[in-house]
Design a protein around this motif. Structure first.
Motif, mmCIF file in Angstrom:
data_model
loop_
_atom_site.group_PDB
_atom_site.id
_atom_site.type_symbol
_atom_site.label_atom_id
_atom_site.label_comp_id
_atom_site.label_asym_id
_atom_site.label_seq_id
_atom_site.Cartn_x
_atom_site.Cartn_y
_atom_site.Cartn_z
ATOM 1 N N ASN A 107 0.855 -1.187 0.000
ATOM 2 C CA ASN A 107 0.000 0.000 0.000
ATOM 3 C C ASN A 107 0.888 1.233 0.000
ATOM 4 O OD1 ASN A 107 -2.538 -1.572 0.740
ATOM 5 N ND2 ASN A 107 -1.282 -1.949 2.554
ATOM 6 N N ILE A 108 0.652 2.134 -0.945
ATOM 7 C CA ILE A 108 1.377 3.406 -0.976
ATOM 8 C C ILE A 108 0.342 4.527 -1.047
ATOM 9 C CG2 ILE A 108 3.040 4.849 -2.200
ATOM 10 C CD1 ILE A 108 4.333 2.311 -3.282
ATOM 11 N N LEU A 109 0.261 5.316 0.016
ATOM 12 C CA LEU A 109 -0.697 6.423 0.076
ATOM 13 C C LEU A 109 0.041 7.751 -0.001
ATOM 14 C CD1 LEU A 109 -3.340 5.494 2.823
ATOM 15 C CD2 LEU A 109 -3.683 5.630 0.356
ATOM 16 N N PRO A 110 -0.250 8.560 -1.009
ATOM 17 C CA PRO A 110 0.367 9.876 -1.110
ATOM 18 C C PRO A 110 -0.349 10.882 -0.202
ATOM 19 C CG PRO A 110 -1.166 9.567 -2.901
ATOM 20 C CD PRO A 110 -1.170 8.284 -2.114
ATOM 21 N N GLU A 111 0.100 12.095 -0.214
ATOM 22 C CA GLU A 111 -0.567 13.142 0.548
ATOM 23 C C GLU A 111 -2.040 13.232 0.120
ATOM 24 O OE1 GLU A 111 -0.055 17.913 1.604
ATOM 25 O OE2 GLU A 111 1.051 17.008 -0.064
ATOM 26 N N GLY A 112 -2.949 13.262 1.084
ATOM 27 C CA GLY A 112 -4.376 13.323 0.790
ATOM 28 C C GLY A 112 -5.023 11.967 0.599
ATOM 29 N N GLY A 113 -4.223 10.904 0.528
ATOM 30 C CA GLY A 113 -4.767 9.562 0.336
ATOM 31 C C GLY A 113 -5.327 8.989 1.624
ATOM 32 N N MET A 114 -6.333 8.145 1.505
ATOM 33 C CA MET A 114 -6.937 7.493 2.656
ATOM 34 C C MET A 114 -7.513 6.151 2.219
ATOM 35 S SD MET A 114 -10.486 9.685 3.046
ATOM 36 C CE MET A 114 -11.164 8.533 4.248
ATOM 37 N N HIS A 115 -7.810 5.297 3.190
ATOM 38 C CA HIS A 115 -8.426 3.997 2.905
ATOM 39 C C HIS A 115 -9.640 3.865 3.807
ATOM 40 C CE1 HIS A 115 -7.760 -0.593 2.134
ATOM 41 N NE2 HIS A 115 -8.869 -0.118 1.586
ATOM 42 N N ALA A 116 -10.824 3.822 3.208
ATOM 43 C CA ALA A 116 -12.080 3.833 3.957
ATOM 44 C C ALA A 116 -12.225 2.613 4.858
ATOM 45 C CB ALA A 116 -13.259 3.913 2.988
ATOM 46 N N SER A 117 -13.122 2.721 5.816
ATOM 47 C CA SER A 117 -13.372 1.681 6.802
ATOM 48 C C SER A 117 -13.745 0.356 6.126
ATOM 49 C CB SER A 117 -14.492 2.133 7.741
ATOM 50 O OG SER A 117 -14.743 1.167 8.725
ATOM 51 N N HIS A 118 -13.150 -0.753 6.599
ATOM 52 C CA HIS A 118 -13.381 -2.045 5.975
ATOM 53 C C HIS A 118 -12.963 -3.177 6.913
ATOM 54 C CE1 HIS A 118 -9.163 -1.134 5.246
ATOM 55 N NE2 HIS A 118 -8.943 -2.430 5.064
ATOM 56 N N ILE A 119 -13.346 -4.400 6.536
ATOM 57 C CA ILE A 119 -12.904 -5.616 7.215
ATOM 58 C C ILE A 119 -12.250 -6.519 6.171
ATOM 59 C CG2 ILE A 119 -14.696 -5.465 8.999
ATOM 60 C CD1 ILE A 119 -16.253 -7.621 7.466
ATOM 61 N N HIS A 120 -11.737 -7.680 6.609
ATOM 62 C CA HIS A 120 -11.083 -8.607 5.691
ATOM 63 C C HIS A 120 -11.796 -9.966 5.748
ATOM 64 C CE1 HIS A 120 -6.998 -6.376 5.251
ATOM 65 N NE2 HIS A 120 -7.942 -5.527 5.686
ATOM 66 N N PRO A 121 -12.835 -10.149 4.952
ATOM 67 C CA PRO A 121 -13.587 -11.419 4.971
ATOM 68 C C PRO A 121 -12.711 -12.614 4.584
ATOM 69 C CG PRO A 121 -14.773 -9.703 3.776
ATOM 70 C CD PRO A 121 -13.390 -9.192 3.982
ATOM 71 N N HIS A 122 -13.132 -13.791 5.028
ATOM 72 C CA HIS A 122 -12.511 -15.069 4.658
ATOM 73 C C HIS A 122 -11.094 -15.240 5.218
ATOM 74 C CE1 HIS A 122 -15.947 -15.132 2.042
ATOM 75 N NE2 HIS A 122 -15.483 -14.157 1.295
ATOM 76 N N SER A 123 -10.720 -14.417 6.195
ATOM 77 C CA SER A 123 -9.410 -14.543 6.832
ATOM 78 C C SER A 123 -9.600 -14.660 8.333
ATOM 79 C CB SER A 123 -8.528 -13.333 6.496
ATOM 80 O OG SER A 123 -8.392 -13.191 5.094
ATOM 81 N N VAL A 124 -8.550 -15.050 9.030
ATOM 82 C CA VAL A 124 -8.591 -15.189 10.484
ATOM 83 C C VAL A 124 -7.861 -14.029 11.154
ATOM 84 C CG1 VAL A 124 -7.962 -16.656 12.451
ATOM 85 C CG2 VAL A 124 -8.718 -17.700 10.301
ATOM 86 N N ILE A 125 -6.649 -13.781 10.716
ATOM 87 C CA ILE A 125 -5.844 -12.678 11.249
ATOM 88 C C ILE A 125 -5.371 -11.807 10.095
ATOM 89 C CG2 ILE A 125 -3.629 -12.096 12.330
ATOM 90 C CD1 ILE A 125 -4.005 -14.505 14.148
ATOM 91 N N SER A 126 -5.491 -10.510 10.273
ATOM 92 C CA SER A 126 -5.012 -9.544 9.289
ATOM 93 C C SER A 126 -4.093 -8.553 9.984
ATOM 94 C CB SER A 126 -6.182 -8.800 8.637
ATOM 95 O OG SER A 126 -7.036 -9.694 7.959
ATOM 96 N N GLY A 127 -3.316 -7.855 9.204
ATOM 97 C CA GLY A 127 -2.436 -6.882 9.822
ATOM 98 C C GLY A 127 -1.616 -6.130 8.801
ATOM 99 N N THR A 128 -0.715 -5.311 9.317
ATOM 100 C CA THR A 128 0.107 -4.448 8.468
ATOM 101 C C THR A 128 1.489 -4.280 9.077
ATOM 102 O OG1 THR A 128 -1.840 -3.221 7.686
ATOM 103 C CG2 THR A 128 0.296 -2.160 7.421
ATOM 104 N N ALA A 129 2.511 -4.352 8.220
ATOM 105 C CA ALA A 129 3.873 -4.005 8.600
ATOM 106 C C ALA A 129 4.157 -2.616 8.012
ATOM 107 C CB ALA A 129 4.862 -5.028 8.061
ATOM 108 N N TYR A 130 4.763 -1.750 8.800
ATOM 109 C CA TYR A 130 4.915 -0.345 8.401
ATOM 110 C C TYR A 130 6.329 -0.084 7.893
ATOM 111 C CZ TYR A 130 0.329 -0.002 10.270
ATOM 112 O OH TYR A 130 -1.019 -0.197 10.470
ATOM 113 N N VAL A 131 6.388 0.412 6.651
ATOM 114 C CA VAL A 131 7.643 0.537 5.920
ATOM 115 C C VAL A 131 8.135 1.978 5.884
ATOM 116 C CG1 VAL A 131 8.782 0.069 3.708
ATOM 117 C CG2 VAL A 131 6.963 -1.449 4.528
#
Length: 207
Positions: A107-131
């Motif tokens: 995921n690459i978000l520039p200035e002004g970018g956003m990601h709306a509220s959501h869930i991750h169906p069909h998975s057990v654990i989700s997450g993010t590593a921050y680069v």
């Protein structure tokens, strides 16, 4: 004397990626790899444009990042270890099986970018590593899963304990990983930094 206990707790896992794993991740190298892939992934660019994703995501275009770049393979191996720790904390009975990484994406978000509220169906654990998390980059916003069922309940006071708030904002640092159960609704508010916010998200599946 009254007794008040907490029930049905929502767990959030937070750790340094390099706290576990045999090979340490070079995050500048990982950031360079993410940018190089974004530059070349025309299908991902088109999907992002078509679906109104500001910036770039490889979510719908690349499903073999660990095969393409060794740094992603090292990242997945480290995440496997973090997930195993989280699974133990959650008390899951996996019946002799292990959770496996079903998807890993940039995921690459520039200035002004956003990601709306959501869930991750069909998975057990989700997450993010921050680069890459430049100053002013968005925190992760987590939503109380009971929110739709609160009906006529009043809002919480600002000084209420974090575990009682309807929304919690978590500001990760570069090199950290956050994980949660995949049903937990979350979003990335607008990136107010003049630089790109880079992360790698993932889903782990059972069976």
């Amino acid at each position: 004397m009254a007794e008040i206990v907490s029930l049905f707790v929502t767990r959030l896992y937070r750790a340094g990626v390099n706290d576990l794993g045999s090979k340490k991740i070079d995050f500048p190298e990982l950031a360079s790899s993410c940018l190089a892939i974004a530059e070349e992934d025309v299908a991902g660019q088109r999907w992002s444009d078509k679906n109104g994703y500001p910036g770039y995501t490889s979510y719908a275009s690349l499903n073999d990042l660990p095969w393409r770049f060794p740094v992603f393979a090292d990242l997945e191996k480290a995440l496997d270890k973090h997930v195993a720790v989280f699974v133990k904390d959650l008390g899951f009975d996996l019946q002799g099986k292990k959770l496996k990484c079903g998807s890993l994406w940039i995921n690459i978000l520039p200035e002004g970018g956003m990601h709306a509220s959501h869930i991750h169906p069909h998975s057990v654990i989700s997450g993010t590593a921050y680069v890459a998390m430049p100053k002013g980059a968005s925190a992760l916003k987590l939503e109380d899963p009971r929110l739709p069922m609160m009906m006529a309940a009043p809002t919480r006071i600002k000084k209420a304990a974090e575990c009682l708030q309807s929304f919690v904002y978590v500001k990760p640092a570069v090199g950290e990983v956050l994980m949660w159960e995949s049903w937990l609704r979350h979003e990335v508010p607008m990136n107010m930094s003049g630089q790109e916010r880079i992360s790698v998200s993932f889903n782990y599946e059972w069976g």
